[in-house]
Design a protein around this motif. Structure first.
Motif, mmCIF file in Angstrom:
data_model
loop_
_atom_site.group_PDB
_atom_site.id
_atom_site.type_symbol
_atom_site.label_atom_id
_atom_site.label_comp_id
_atom_site.label_asym_id
_atom_site.label_seq_id
_atom_site.Cartn_x
_atom_site.Cartn_y
_atom_site.Cartn_z
ATOM 1 N N ARG A 7 6.427 3.621 -10.184
ATOM 2 C CA ARG A 7 5.533 2.059 -9.418
ATOM 3 C C ARG A 7 6.047 1.878 -8.297
ATOM 4 N NH1 ARG A 7 4.915 -1.756 -14.245
ATOM 5 N NH2 ARG A 7 5.146 -0.326 -16.139
ATOM 6 N N ASN A 8 6.857 2.400 -7.243
ATOM 7 C CA ASN A 8 7.084 1.530 -6.347
ATOM 8 C C ASN A 8 6.379 2.880 -5.263
ATOM 9 O OD1 ASN A 8 8.878 0.108 -6.726
ATOM 10 N ND2 ASN A 8 10.612 0.835 -6.583
ATOM 11 N N ARG A 9 5.102 3.319 -5.919
ATOM 12 C CA ARG A 9 4.795 4.434 -5.048
ATOM 13 C C ARG A 9 3.030 4.338 -5.727
ATOM 14 N NH1 ARG A 9 2.397 9.438 -6.468
ATOM 15 N NH2 ARG A 9 4.081 9.558 -8.205
ATOM 16 N N LYS A 10 1.834 4.079 -4.767
ATOM 17 C CA LYS A 10 0.727 4.563 -5.205
ATOM 18 C C LYS A 10 0.078 5.533 -6.571
ATOM 19 C CE LYS A 10 -1.834 1.987 -3.549
ATOM 20 N NZ LYS A 10 -2.437 0.927 -3.572
ATOM 21 N N ALA A 44 -1.247 -3.419 -7.580
ATOM 22 C CA ALA A 44 -0.938 -2.785 -6.673
ATOM 23 C C ALA A 44 -0.876 -0.876 -6.072
ATOM 24 C CB ALA A 44 -0.096 -3.695 -5.158
ATOM 25 N N ASP A 45 -0.022 -0.808 -7.410
ATOM 26 C CA ASP A 45 0.071 0.601 -7.609
ATOM 27 C C ASP A 45 -0.558 1.756 -7.932
ATOM 28 O OD1 ASP A 45 0.103 -0.602 -10.697
ATOM 29 O OD2 ASP A 45 2.337 1.198 -10.612
ATOM 30 N N CYS A 357 -3.876 0.974 -17.197
ATOM 31 C CA CYS A 357 -2.694 0.786 -16.353
ATOM 32 C C CYS A 357 -1.262 1.838 -16.352
ATOM 33 C CB CYS A 357 -2.948 -0.508 -15.308
ATOM 34 S SG CYS A 357 -4.269 -0.834 -14.482
ATOM 35 N N ASP A 358 -0.595 0.609 -18.115
ATOM 36 C CA ASP A 358 0.791 1.796 -18.144
ATOM 37 C C ASP A 358 0.134 3.365 -19.245
ATOM 38 O OD1 ASP A 358 1.934 -0.881 -17.476
ATOM 39 O OD2 ASP A 358 1.206 -1.527 -19.674
ATOM 40 N N TRP A 360 -1.346 5.499 -17.430
ATOM 41 C CA TRP A 360 -1.681 6.054 -15.883
ATOM 42 C C TRP A 360 -0.288 6.249 -15.506
ATOM 43 C CZ3 TRP A 360 -6.714 3.001 -13.983
ATOM 44 C CH2 TRP A 360 -7.889 3.406 -14.300
ATOM 45 N N ARG A 361 0.245 5.148 -15.735
ATOM 46 C CA ARG A 361 2.049 5.420 -15.249
ATOM 47 C C ARG A 361 2.425 5.941 -16.181
ATOM 48 N NH1 ARG A 361 1.230 -0.537 -15.375
ATOM 49 N NH2 ARG A 361 0.560 -1.513 -12.991
ATOM 50 N N SER A 362 2.330 6.097 -17.270
ATOM 51 C CA SER A 362 3.064 6.753 -18.504
ATOM 52 C C SER A 362 2.830 8.580 -17.936
ATOM 53 C CB SER A 362 2.562 6.416 -19.667
ATOM 54 O OG SER A 362 3.552 7.594 -20.693
ATOM 55 N N ALA A 363 1.152 8.293 -17.689
ATOM 56 C CA ALA A 363 1.194 10.360 -17.527
ATOM 57 C C ALA A 363 1.948 10.456 -15.982
ATOM 58 C CB ALA A 363 -0.446 10.042 -17.301
ATOM 59 N N ALA A 364 1.673 9.403 -15.309
ATOM 60 C CA ALA A 364 2.342 9.994 -13.773
ATOM 61 C C ALA A 364 3.532 10.309 -14.132
ATOM 62 C CB ALA A 364 2.265 8.938 -13.155
ATOM 63 N N SER A 365 4.501 9.818 -14.883
ATOM 64 C CA SER A 365 6.133 9.211 -14.759
ATOM 65 C C SER A 365 6.181 10.602 -16.038
ATOM 66 C CB SER A 365 6.695 7.807 -15.780
ATOM 67 O OG SER A 365 7.784 7.921 -16.122
#
Length: 373
Positions: A7-10, A44-45, A357-358, A360-365
């Motif tokens: 979450r702290n990076r783009k 923003a992320d 967005c969640d 995408w975050r989940s996939a990146a995580s």
């Protein structure tokens, strides 16, 4: 800890959409809505780029657009701007192109999300042992997340690709609250159809139903969209409806907004759908909706509460539903109020953007956790 770092990076996302956000097709319209929503309600992320994967020209050029998307994916990977690929998927040619894009993403080590839109995917993806069927199953099972539009599609994908079952997320389509005030048709109840004109959307049955309503006064209809416009217009004239039914052809977003604001009833008597945007647009404006219980429609429309559901192809039932609404203003208002309530609770744009967005975050995580292991 890892989720906090994500979450702290783009997070850079490449979105494969058929013709880009300026395209006229259903997927392009949904992605254009997502693009607008990210600008207004995004985080923003998240940094998302929407790139064409098929183009809007001749089919023969689609391979060049697909190759171009893969090249951009490679270039973004080289400079560290490809954390997730979001692949929009429908049937037939779309699936064949997306098999290539998904394979390229895997080779480049980029996690991808599949977003299923195809109205007839159950017909397209047969339960067999063919090479293509096997490849499609692999594409779904290698996806970090699979976004579907309703319960029926979740169950279908889980049955065809069991390895993807735990990664399926239901995110229904969404629209913004209309910017134009709803005024309705005034003295004449306005019945509106929005969609591709042809057999799948039930336009011949709609014309037959309107013909049966000729003796009823106080209504008019607009059947707007591309497709078999001249065929439908000719059939309407043969049925004596030329003075009451307009066929403007394809209309852009501004014209769609004006038509919805001037309508009282939204009708979509389809034989096959995934989750139709036109129904959601009608619900957002408080129109009384008449549609069929196909695809994920029953996830958002409850008969006699937020709309009227009629069996596909049943002209008598369609005629009865439209007649009830034309003749009963109280019923129109009650169903319209029920539709607005569903839209504001579940189908508004901001929650949709947040849910994607969640994903995408989940996939990146998930990808970061895999690298760490």
């Amino acid at each position: 800890m890892l989720q906090r770092l994500i979450r702290n990076r783009k997070i850079h996302v490449l979105v494969a959409t058929p013709s880009g956000v300026s395209g006229q097709g259903g997927i392009d319209r949904i992605m254009a809505t997502l693009d607008q929503g990210l600008r207004r309600h995004g985080s923003a992320d998240i940094a998302a780029r929407f790139l064409p994967s098929r183009g809007s020209g001749p089919v023969a050029l689609s391979a060049f657009y697909m190759a171009g998307f893969c090249f951009r994916m490679l270039a973004a990977r080289v400079v560290g701007h490809a954390d997730v690929v979001h692949i929009n998927l429908s049937g037939y040619g779309s699936t064949y192109r997306k098999l290539v894009i998904a394979k390229c993403a895997r080779l480049l080590g980029i996690p991808y999300v599949l977003h299923l839109h195809g109205a007839e995917y159950q017909t397209f993806w047969h339960e067999d042992r063919s090479f293509i069927s096997h490849r499609i199953r692999q594409m779904f099972e290698h996806a970090s997340r699979v976004v579907v539009l309703g319960r029926i599609w979740r169950d279908f994908i889980a049955s065809r690709a069991p390895g993807a079952a735990d990664n399926i997320v239901i995110v229904p389509n969404a629209t913004e609250v209309p910017s134009l005030a709803h005024v309705g048709g005034g003295d004449s109840v306005h019945i509106l159809f929005l969609g591709r004109i042809g057999d799948r959307k039930g336009v011949p049955q709609l014309c037959d139903a309107l013909h049966r309503m000729k003796a009823i006064k106080g209504w008019r209809a607009t059947i707007a969209g591309d497709g078999e416009v001249e065929t439908a217009r000719t059939r309407s004239a043969e049925l004596g409806l030329a003075e009451r039914v307009a066929f403007p052809g394809w209309v852009g977003p501004n014209e769609v907004a004006s038509l919805i604001a001037s309508a009282d009833i939204l009708v979509l008597p389809s034989f096959a759908e995934n989750l139709p945007v036109s129904v959601i647009e009608g619900m957002a404006a408080g129109l009384a909706v008449v549609t069929t219980p196909v695809g994920a429609v029953e996830d958002i429309v409850t008969n006699e509460q937020s709309g009227l559901l009629v069996p596909p192809g049943d002209v008598a039932a369609l005629t009865k539903a439209l007649t009830r609404l034309v003749e009963d203003k109280t019923l129109r208002e009650r169903l319209g109020a029920g539709a607005i309530a569903v839209h504001r609770e579940r189908l508004d744009l901001a929650p949709f953007v947040g849910a994607i967005c969640d994903v995408w975050r989940s996939a990146a995580s998930k990808a970061a956790q895999s690298v760490k292991r």
